[in-house]
Design a protein around this motif. Structure first.
Motif, PDB file in Angstrom:
ATOM      1  N   LEU A  45     -70.760 -66.288 -86.399  1.00  0.00           N
ATOM      2  CA  LEU A  45     -71.901 -67.117 -86.787  1.00  0.00           C
ATOM      3  C   LEU A  45     -73.181 -66.655 -86.095  1.00  0.00           C
ATOM      4  CD1 LEU A  45     -70.307 -70.663 -86.850  1.00  0.00           C
ATOM      5  CD2 LEU A  45     -71.088 -69.311 -88.793  1.00  0.00           C
ATOM      6  N   ASN A  46     -73.067 -66.287 -84.826  1.00  0.00           N
ATOM      7  CA  ASN A  46     -74.213 -65.776 -84.096  1.00  0.00           C
ATOM      8  C   ASN A  46     -74.708 -64.478 -84.724  1.00  0.00           C
ATOM      9  OD1 ASN A  46     -76.125 -65.452 -81.941  1.00  0.00           O
ATOM     10  ND2 ASN A  46     -74.719 -63.974 -81.054  1.00  0.00           N
ATOM     11  N   SER A  47     -73.802 -63.597 -85.064  1.00  0.00           N
ATOM     12  CA  SER A  47     -74.167 -62.327 -85.681  1.00  0.00           C
ATOM     13  C   SER A  47     -74.833 -62.552 -87.032  1.00  0.00           C
ATOM     14  CB  SER A  47     -72.923 -61.457 -85.834  1.00  0.00           C
ATOM     15  OG  SER A  47     -73.246 -60.240 -86.438  1.00  0.00           O
ATOM     16  N   LEU A  48     -74.298 -63.453 -87.828  1.00  0.00           N
ATOM     17  CA  LEU A  48     -74.873 -63.768 -89.126  1.00  0.00           C
ATOM     18  C   LEU A  48     -76.275 -64.354 -88.971  1.00  0.00           C
ATOM     19  CD1 LEU A  48     -74.251 -63.894 -92.188  1.00  0.00           C
ATOM     20  CD2 LEU A  48     -73.489 -66.233 -91.794  1.00  0.00           C
ATOM     21  N   MET A  49     -76.452 -65.263 -88.026  1.00  0.00           N
ATOM     22  CA  MET A  49     -77.760 -65.865 -87.794  1.00  0.00           C
ATOM     23  C   MET A  49     -78.782 -64.810 -87.368  1.00  0.00           C
ATOM     24  SD  MET A  49     -79.053 -68.624 -84.966  1.00  0.00           S
ATOM     25  CE  MET A  49     -78.795 -67.446 -83.683  1.00  0.00           C
ATOM     26  N   LYS A  50     -78.365 -63.904 -86.510  1.00  0.00           N
ATOM     27  CA  LYS A  50     -79.300 -62.881 -86.037  1.00  0.00           C
ATOM     28  C   LYS A  50     -79.739 -61.973 -87.181  1.00  0.00           C
ATOM     29  CE  LYS A  50     -76.913 -61.326 -82.487  1.00  0.00           C
ATOM     30  NZ  LYS A  50     -76.552 -60.583 -81.282  1.00  0.00           N
ATOM     31  N   HIS A  51     -78.838 -61.654 -88.086  1.00  0.00           N
ATOM     32  CA  HIS A  51     -79.183 -60.748 -89.182  1.00  0.00           C
ATOM     33  C   HIS A  51     -79.974 -61.429 -90.289  1.00  0.00           C
ATOM     34  CE1 HIS A  51     -77.144 -57.190 -87.761  1.00  0.00           C
ATOM     35  NE2 HIS A  51     -76.089 -57.934 -87.449  1.00  0.00           N
ATOM     36  N   LEU A  52     -79.705 -62.700 -90.538  1.00  0.00           N
ATOM     37  CA  LEU A  52     -80.349 -63.385 -91.652  1.00  0.00           C
ATOM     38  C   LEU A  52     -81.598 -64.168 -91.278  1.00  0.00           C
ATOM     39  CD1 LEU A  52     -77.250 -64.755 -93.592  1.00  0.00           C
ATOM     40  CD2 LEU A  52     -78.635 -62.753 -94.123  1.00  0.00           C
ATOM     41  N   ALA A  53     -81.630 -64.734 -90.091  1.00  0.00           N
ATOM     42  CA  ALA A  53     -82.703 -65.671 -89.769  1.00  0.00           C
ATOM     43  C   ALA A  53     -83.694 -65.162 -88.735  1.00  0.00           C
ATOM     44  CB  ALA A  53     -82.112 -66.991 -89.289  1.00  0.00           C
ATOM     45  N   LEU A  54     -83.230 -64.429 -87.750  1.00  0.00           N
ATOM     46  CA  LEU A  54     -84.125 -64.025 -86.670  1.00  0.00           C
ATOM     47  C   LEU A  54     -84.961 -62.810 -87.061  1.00  0.00           C
ATOM     48  CD1 LEU A  54     -81.855 -64.471 -83.538  1.00  0.00           C
ATOM     49  CD2 LEU A  54     -83.608 -66.001 -84.399  1.00  0.00           C
ATOM     50  N   PRO A  55     -86.177 -62.711 -86.540  1.00  0.00           N
ATOM     51  CA  PRO A  55     -87.020 -61.561 -86.855  1.00  0.00           C
ATOM     52  C   PRO A  55     -86.464 -60.272 -86.257  1.00  0.00           C
ATOM     53  CG  PRO A  55     -88.235 -63.219 -85.585  1.00  0.00           C
ATOM     54  CD  PRO A  55     -86.843 -63.688 -85.711  1.00  0.00           C
ATOM     55  N   GLU A  56     -87.022 -59.157 -86.692  1.00  0.00           N
ATOM     56  CA  GLU A  56     -86.584 -57.865 -86.171  1.00  0.00           C
ATOM     57  C   GLU A  56     -86.805 -57.808 -84.672  1.00  0.00           C
ATOM     58  OE1 GLU A  56     -87.555 -54.290 -88.023  1.00  0.00           O
ATOM     59  OE2 GLU A  56     -87.480 -55.115 -90.050  1.00  0.00           O
ATOM     60  N   GLY A  57     -85.943 -57.099 -84.010  1.00  0.00           N
ATOM     61  CA  GLY A  57     -86.012 -57.010 -82.561  1.00  0.00           C
ATOM     62  C   GLY A  57     -85.052 -57.964 -81.865  1.00  0.00           C
ATOM     63  N   TRP A  58     -84.606 -58.991 -82.589  1.00  0.00           N
ATOM     64  CA  TRP A  58     -83.678 -59.968 -82.010  1.00  0.00           C
ATOM     65  C   TRP A  58     -82.241 -59.667 -82.384  1.00  0.00           C
ATOM     66  CZ3 TRP A  58     -84.520 -63.814 -78.540  1.00  0.00           C
ATOM     67  CH2 TRP A  58     -85.851 -64.076 -78.236  1.00  0.00           C
ATOM     68  N   GLU A  59     -82.019 -58.722 -83.299  1.00  0.00           N
ATOM     69  CA  GLU A  59     -80.660 -58.424 -83.745  1.00  0.00           C
ATOM     70  C   GLU A  59     -79.790 -57.856 -82.628  1.00  0.00           C
ATOM     71  OE1 GLU A  59     -80.949 -55.925 -87.127  1.00  0.00           O
ATOM     72  OE2 GLU A  59     -81.892 -57.467 -88.349  1.00  0.00           O
ATOM     73  N   SER A  60     -80.404 -57.129 -81.717  1.00  0.00           N
ATOM     74  CA  SER A  60     -79.624 -56.516 -80.638  1.00  0.00           C
ATOM     75  C   SER A  60     -79.492 -57.420 -79.412  1.00  0.00           C
ATOM     76  CB  SER A  60     -80.272 -55.196 -80.226  1.00  0.00           C
ATOM     77  OG  SER A  60     -81.570 -55.432 -79.723  1.00  0.00           O
ATOM     78  N   LYS A  61     -80.144 -58.573 -79.428  1.00  0.00           N
ATOM     79  CA  LYS A  61     -80.087 -59.484 -78.280  1.00  0.00           C
ATOM     80  C   LYS A  61     -78.723 -60.150 -78.186  1.00  0.00           C
ATOM     81  CE  LYS A  61     -84.599 -59.346 -77.379  1.00  0.00           C
ATOM     82  NZ  LYS A  61     -85.180 -58.821 -76.213  1.00  0.00           N
ATOM     83  N   ARG A  62     -78.337 -60.440 -76.970  1.00  0.00           N
ATOM     84  CA  ARG A  62     -77.086 -61.158 -76.739  1.00  0.00           C
ATOM     85  C   ARG A  62     -77.312 -62.653 -76.933  1.00  0.00           C
ATOM     86  NH1 ARG A  62     -74.828 -59.317 -71.194  1.00  0.00           N
ATOM     87  NH2 ARG A  62     -73.013 -60.421 -71.976  1.00  0.00           N
TER      88      ARG A  62
END
Length: 84
Positions: A7-24
């Motif tokens: 769910l965290n991975s999905l949220m990072k890819h779909l909702a968060l802006p670029e640059g946040w995908e690699s954040k823990r």
């Protein structure tokens, strides 16, 4: 635990802006979830008040816009699949 990770991975890819995908998850938690704010109950609505000068405020608005767009797209797809 795997569900939370997915769910965290999905949220990072779909909702968060670029640059946040690699954040823990810890960085996402401290960046967004641990913001100081006030919860106000007014006119049978629950409102979360945040400071507009906080650096994460603009990012939160963008995330909210993206989540709403995903929700609207999903809702229209579900309505299209329902039989008349």
């Amino acid at each position: 635990m795997i569900l939370a990770f997915n769910l965290n991975s999905l949220m990072k890819h779909l909702a968060l802006p670029e640059g946040w995908e690699s954040k823990r998850l810890k960085a996402v938690r401290f960046g967004f979830i641990s913001l100081a704010g006030r919860v106000v109950n007014r006119s049978r609505q629950l409102i979360i008040r945040l400071s507009g000068s906080h650096p994460a405020y603009a990012i939160l608005l963008e995330v909210r816009r993206r989540l709403r767009a995903l929700w609207m797209a999903t809702e229209s797809t579900v309505l299209a699949l329902d039989p008349p």
